[in-house]
Design a protein around this motif. Structure first.
Motif, PDB file in Angstrom:
ATOM      1  N   ALA A 196      77.399  62.796 106.906  1.00 45.78           N
ATOM      2  CA  ALA A 196      77.086  63.393 108.207  1.00 45.78           C
ATOM      3  C   ALA A 196      75.845  62.733 108.772  1.00 45.78           C
ATOM      4  CB  ALA A 196      76.873  64.891 108.057  1.00 45.78           C
ATOM      5  N   ALA A 197      75.910  62.350 110.042  1.00 47.52           N
ATOM      6  CA  ALA A 197      74.776  61.663 110.675  1.00 47.52           C
ATOM      7  C   ALA A 197      73.553  62.555 110.744  1.00 47.52           C
ATOM      8  CB  ALA A 197      75.179  61.202 112.070  1.00 47.52           C
ATOM      9  N   ALA A 204      74.177  63.240  95.836  1.00 41.92           N
ATOM     10  CA  ALA A 204      74.885  63.946  96.912  1.00 41.92           C
ATOM     11  C   ALA A 204      76.051  64.777  96.393  1.00 41.92           C
ATOM     12  CB  ALA A 204      75.399  62.937  97.931  1.00 41.92           C
ATOM     13  N   ASP A 205      76.357  65.820  97.141  1.00 42.91           N
ATOM     14  CA  ASP A 205      77.634  66.497  96.964  1.00 42.91           C
ATOM     15  C   ASP A 205      78.726  65.612  97.590  1.00 42.91           C
ATOM     16  OD1 ASP A 205      76.570  68.673  95.673  1.00 42.91           O
ATOM     17  OD2 ASP A 205      76.364  69.881  97.476  1.00 42.91           O
ATOM     18  N   TRP A 206      79.939  65.738  97.050  1.00 41.11           N
ATOM     19  CA  TRP A 206      81.040  64.887  97.495  1.00 41.11           C
ATOM     20  C   TRP A 206      82.233  65.728  97.948  1.00 41.11           C
ATOM     21  CZ3 TRP A 206      82.234  59.408  96.863  1.00 41.11           C
ATOM     22  CH2 TRP A 206      81.101  58.635  96.567  1.00 41.11           C
ATOM     23  N   VAL A 207      83.032  65.131  98.805  1.00 42.07           N
ATOM     24  CA  VAL A 207      84.354  65.657  99.144  1.00 42.07           C
ATOM     25  C   VAL A 207      85.345  64.514  98.992  1.00 42.07           C
ATOM     26  CG1 VAL A 207      83.607  67.533 100.661  1.00 42.07           C
ATOM     27  CG2 VAL A 207      83.892  65.231 101.598  1.00 42.07           C
ATOM     28  N   ALA A 247      81.739  65.341 108.314  1.00 41.72           N
ATOM     29  CA  ALA A 247      80.941  65.526 109.531  1.00 41.72           C
ATOM     30  C   ALA A 247      80.219  66.867 109.526  1.00 41.72           C
ATOM     31  CB  ALA A 247      81.829  65.406 110.761  1.00 41.72           C
ATOM     32  N   ALA A 248      80.808  67.872 108.891  1.00 42.75           N
ATOM     33  CA  ALA A 248      80.181  69.199 108.820  1.00 42.75           C
ATOM     34  C   ALA A 248      79.071  69.258 107.778  1.00 42.75           C
ATOM     35  CB  ALA A 248      81.240  70.251 108.510  1.00 42.75           C
ATOM     36  N   GLY A 249      78.932  68.218 106.958  1.00 43.28           N
ATOM     37  CA  GLY A 249      77.864  68.184 105.978  1.00 43.28           C
ATOM     38  C   GLY A 249      78.224  68.781 104.635  1.00 43.28           C
ATOM     39  N   ILE A 250      79.505  69.014 104.367  1.00 46.38           N
ATOM     40  CA  ILE A 250      79.900  69.573 103.075  1.00 46.38           C
ATOM     41  C   ILE A 250      79.643  68.578 101.957  1.00 46.38           C
ATOM     42  CG2 ILE A 250      81.851  70.454 101.732  1.00 46.38           C
ATOM     43  CD1 ILE A 250      83.017  71.554 104.295  1.00 46.38           C
ATOM     44  N   LEU A 286      79.376  60.865 112.149  1.00 48.08           N
ATOM     45  CA  LEU A 286      79.405  60.222 110.842  1.00 48.08           C
ATOM     46  C   LEU A 286      78.581  58.948 110.837  1.00 48.08           C
ATOM     47  CD1 LEU A 286      83.207  60.559 109.945  1.00 48.08           C
ATOM     48  CD2 LEU A 286      81.327  62.002 109.158  1.00 48.08           C
ATOM     49  N   VAL A 287      78.076  58.595 109.664  1.00 47.36           N
ATOM     50  CA  VAL A 287      77.354  57.339 109.492  1.00 47.36           C
ATOM     51  C   VAL A 287      77.852  56.664 108.221  1.00 47.36           C
ATOM     52  CG1 VAL A 287      75.454  58.468 108.230  1.00 47.36           C
ATOM     53  CG2 VAL A 287      75.070  56.261 109.361  1.00 47.36           C
TER      54      VAL A 287
END
Length: 301
Positions: free
Chosen positions: A174-175, A187-190, A229-232, A248-249
């Motif tokens: 997430a940007a 980081a957390d991942w999805v 994008a939501a930062g999950i 997104l970045v």
């Protein structure tokens, strides 16, 4: 002469016209796509049939006799008539029409194909589009779909089509969030779900990221992109998705091992159907124009 007229074919008139306009056998042969000796032999045969010479041979080239001028003029008129009729018939040819059922994934449709389909429909008002969205492989032999737009390195052998591009994947976050210095460690991942578990990006996330930091799994790429994008969590996305989303970045360059081919596929029995061929040609041309984005060569600055 009357019997000879019945014997002469259009190719004979084309030959007469070519020699008359080029004033020589080599140049006429080049225009007609045959060799010099063929033109010489056929011209002698035509003159024998007519019982009179059509050309006088000079050092400077071939010049028409009186009979040759008549034959060349006739050849020119026939050529003009054929050209005019052909153009008129082409102009009257019916436009491709009917319904085309297209199978593709949500991310390909929303982030890549939708503007292309809009341009296609604007240019082909007689063709109706029926979209089937999902990651399940449909059976084109049973007409579950007419055209499949899929990311795969192993297209079914029963289908035909063309490889349009190579889809690059890269890591995104997430940007609005500070980029992690070490995404794997911090980081957390999805990632994608079991339905897409064969993808290397999915195997990487499940095999490398500690289970307690694997924050979520999603059964579609579009859902995964929304989650990032939501930062999950951070996660891998196709570059044509990640590089155009404002939220997104990109964290790293594309990983070549995760790339997959983008295919336009149809059943062999349908490939020459006008509406199918027109759609596939249009998509292939438009996808080629977007290849830098699809192949990860155009990251957002």
């Amino acid at each position: 002469m009357k019997d000879a007229a019945r014997t002469l074919a259009w190719d004979d008139f084309r030959l007469i016209n070519a020699v008359a306009e080029t004033r020589g056998l080599p140049a006429a042969a080049a225009r007609l796509g045959v060799d010099h000796s063929t033109v010489f032999r056929r011209l002698r045969h035509i003159e024998t049939l007519l019982g009179m010479p059509l050309f006088e041979r000079h050092r400077t080239g071939y010049t028409l006799t009186a009979a040759g001028e008549e034959m060349a003029a006739l050849a020119a008129r026939v050529d003009e008539d054929i050209t005019a009729v052909t153009r008129r018939l082409i102009g009257q040819a019916p436009a491709p029409s009917g319904e085309v059922r297209i199978a593709t994934s949500d991310s390909l449709l929303v982030d890549l194909l939708m503007p292309m389909l809009a341009r296609f429909r604007a240019a082909n008002r007689s063709i109706r589009l029926d979209l089937v969205v999902g990651n399940v492989a449909l059976n084109l032999s049973r007409r579950d779909a007419d055209v499949a737009v899929r990311a795969t390195d192993t297209p079914p052998e029963t289908l035909v089509g063309r490889r349009a591009a190579r889809i690059a994947w890269a890591l995104y976050a997430a940007a609005a969030m500070p980029p992690p210095a070490d995404p794997v460690a911090e980081a957390d991942w999805v990632c994608l779900g079991d339905n897409l578990g064969a993808l290397r990006v999915v195997r990487f996330a499940r095999g490398t990221v500690p289970p307690e930091r694997l924050a979520g799994r999603f059964d579609t790429v579009l859902g995964l992109a929304h989650a990032i994008a939501a930062g999950i969590g951070v996660g891998h996305l196709p570059c044509f998705v990640g590089d155009i989303w404002p939220g997104l970045v990109r964290l790293a360059p594309p990983e070549p091992d995760y790339a997959a081919d983008l295919w336009l596929l149809t059943h062999p029995d349908l490939r020459h159907t006008p509406r199918i061929r027109t759609l596939m040609d249009s998509l292939a041309e438009q996808i080629a124009a977007q290849r830098p984005l699809i192949e990860g060569q155009r990251p957002r600055g």
